[in-house]
Design a protein around this motif. Structure first.
Motif, short mmCIF file in Angstrom:
data_model
loop_
_atom_site.label_atom_id
_atom_site.label_comp_id
_atom_site.label_asym_id
_atom_site.label_seq_id
_atom_site.Cartn_x
_atom_site.Cartn_y
_atom_site.Cartn_z
N GLY A 99 -4.35 30.22 -23.03
CA GLY A 99 -3.99 30.32 -21.62
C GLY A 99 -4.80 29.49 -20.67
N LYS A 100 -5.60 28.57 -21.18
CA LYS A 100 -6.42 27.73 -20.31
C LYS A 100 -5.65 26.54 -19.76
CE LYS A 100 -10.61 29.16 -22.63
NZ LYS A 100 -11.65 28.82 -23.57
N VAL A 101 -4.63 26.11 -20.51
CA VAL A 101 -3.79 24.97 -20.13
C VAL A 101 -2.34 25.39 -20.39
CG1 VAL A 101 -3.22 22.57 -20.68
CG2 VAL A 101 -5.59 23.31 -20.75
N PRO A 102 -1.43 25.11 -19.47
CA PRO A 102 -0.03 25.53 -19.69
C PRO A 102 0.70 24.67 -20.72
CG PRO A 102 -0.22 24.34 -17.62
CD PRO A 102 -1.62 24.48 -18.16
N PHE A 103 1.65 25.30 -21.39
CA PHE A 103 2.55 24.57 -22.27
C PHE A 103 3.60 23.87 -21.41
CE2 PHE A 103 1.02 27.72 -25.30
CZ PHE A 103 0.92 26.99 -26.48
N THR A 104 4.08 22.74 -21.87
CA THR A 104 5.20 22.10 -21.20
C THR A 104 6.48 22.81 -21.62
OG1 THR A 104 5.66 20.51 -22.96
CG2 THR A 104 4.02 19.84 -21.29
N ALA A 105 7.55 22.60 -20.87
CA ALA A 105 8.85 23.20 -21.22
C ALA A 105 9.30 22.70 -22.59
CB ALA A 105 9.88 22.89 -20.14
N ASN A 106 9.09 21.43 -22.86
CA ASN A 106 9.48 20.86 -24.16
C ASN A 106 8.70 21.49 -25.31
OD1 ASN A 106 11.43 19.15 -23.13
ND2 ASN A 106 10.04 17.41 -22.97
N GLU A 107 7.41 21.75 -25.09
CA GLU A 107 6.60 22.39 -26.13
C GLU A 107 7.10 23.81 -26.40
OE1 GLU A 107 2.37 20.05 -25.39
OE2 GLU A 107 2.79 21.91 -24.29
N LEU A 108 7.41 24.54 -25.34
CA LEU A 108 7.91 25.90 -25.51
C LEU A 108 9.25 25.91 -26.22
CD1 LEU A 108 6.93 27.59 -22.14
CD2 LEU A 108 5.93 27.97 -24.39
N LYS A 109 10.10 24.96 -25.91
CA LYS A 109 11.40 24.86 -26.58
C LYS A 109 11.20 24.56 -28.06
CE LYS A 109 15.95 24.06 -26.81
NZ LYS A 109 16.47 24.89 -27.86
N THR A 110 10.29 23.67 -28.37
CA THR A 110 9.98 23.34 -29.76
C THR A 110 9.47 24.57 -30.50
OG1 THR A 110 9.49 21.03 -29.22
CG2 THR A 110 8.56 21.88 -31.27
N LEU A 111 8.58 25.33 -29.87
CA LEU A 111 8.04 26.54 -30.49
C LEU A 111 9.12 27.59 -30.70
CD1 LEU A 111 4.67 26.79 -28.54
CD2 LEU A 111 4.95 26.29 -30.97
N ALA A 112 9.96 27.79 -29.70
CA ALA A 112 11.04 28.77 -29.81
C ALA A 112 11.98 28.40 -30.95
CB ALA A 112 11.79 28.87 -28.49
N ASP A 113 12.36 27.14 -31.02
CA ASP A 113 13.24 26.68 -32.10
C ASP A 113 12.57 26.84 -33.47
OD1 ASP A 113 15.15 26.03 -30.20
OD2 ASP A 113 14.73 23.88 -30.28
N PHE A 114 11.31 26.47 -33.54
CA PHE A 114 10.57 26.53 -34.80
C PHE A 114 10.47 27.95 -35.32
CE2 PHE A 114 6.50 26.80 -37.14
CZ PHE A 114 6.75 25.89 -38.14
N PHE A 115 10.15 28.89 -34.43
CA PHE A 115 9.98 30.29 -34.84
C PHE A 115 11.30 31.08 -34.82
CE2 PHE A 115 5.50 29.45 -33.56
CZ PHE A 115 4.91 29.75 -34.79
N GLY A 116 12.36 30.46 -34.31
CA GLY A 116 13.65 31.13 -34.29
C GLY A 116 13.72 32.29 -33.32
N VAL A 117 13.08 32.12 -32.16
CA VAL A 117 13.07 33.17 -31.14
C VAL A 117 13.61 32.60 -29.83
CG1 VAL A 117 11.10 34.37 -32.20
CG2 VAL A 117 10.69 32.67 -30.41
N ALA A 118 13.97 33.49 -28.93
CA ALA A 118 14.43 33.07 -27.61
C ALA A 118 13.22 32.60 -26.80
CB ALA A 118 15.11 34.22 -26.90
N MET A 119 13.38 31.51 -26.07
CA MET A 119 12.29 30.96 -25.28
C MET A 119 11.76 31.97 -24.26
SD MET A 119 12.21 27.13 -23.84
CE MET A 119 11.83 26.96 -22.14
N GLU A 120 12.65 32.81 -23.71
CA GLU A 120 12.21 33.77 -22.71
C GLU A 120 11.26 34.83 -23.28
OE1 GLU A 120 16.52 34.94 -23.77
OE2 GLU A 120 15.55 33.09 -23.17
N ASN A 121 11.24 34.98 -24.60
CA ASN A 121 10.30 35.93 -25.20
C ASN A 121 8.85 35.57 -24.90
OD1 ASN A 121 12.45 37.29 -26.30
ND2 ASN A 121 11.99 36.76 -28.42
N PHE A 122 8.58 34.30 -24.69
CA PHE A 122 7.22 33.88 -24.37
C PHE A 122 6.77 34.36 -22.99
CE2 PHE A 122 8.42 30.34 -27.37
CZ PHE A 122 7.64 30.79 -28.41
N PHE A 123 7.72 34.84 -22.19
CA PHE A 123 7.40 35.26 -20.83
C PHE A 123 7.51 36.76 -20.62
CE2 PHE A 123 8.80 30.88 -20.74
CZ PHE A 123 7.72 30.28 -20.11
N LYS A 124 7.86 37.50 -21.66
CA LYS A 124 7.99 38.96 -21.57
C LYS A 124 6.69 39.59 -22.04
CE LYS A 124 12.95 38.98 -22.45
NZ LYS A 124 14.01 39.43 -23.39
N ASP A 125 6.31 40.68 -21.36
CA ASP A 125 5.06 41.35 -21.71
C ASP A 125 5.20 42.32 -22.88
OD1 ASP A 125 3.52 40.07 -19.79
OD2 ASP A 125 3.97 41.56 -18.27
#
Length: 75
Positions: free
Chosen positions: A37-63
């Motif tokens: 949490g010291k540096v933000p992810f870019t939108a492209n990085e988050l999309k890559t992570l969501a695709d890689f892990f097979g999860v919805a991108m919005e899951n990264f923003f839910k508590d």
């Protein structure tokens, strides 16, 4: 962003920070700062992570996201 969710996904799937850094084409140090949490992810990085892990991108923003794991039984 829910950084614990991302770290949990990575650990449960058996990936190191180095492997995910390679996926994102960034240094391990950069990835570590982003995962902590010291540096933000870019939108492209988050999309890559969501695709890689097979999860919805919005899951990264839910508590309160629950990570489902599959359990294998031995018979």
């Amino acid at each position: 962003m829910n950084f614990r969710y991302l770290k949990s996904l990575r650990v449960l799937e058996g990936f190191t920070q180095e492997q995910i850094a390679q996926l994102l084409n960034i240094s391990v140090q950069s990835y570590n700062k982003k995962e902590n949490g010291k540096v933000p992810f870019t939108a492209n990085e988050l999309k890559t992570l969501a695709d890689f892990f097979g999860v919805a991108m919005e899951n990264f923003f839910k508590d309160n996201v629950v990570i489902k794991t599959t359990q294998q039984s031995t018979a």
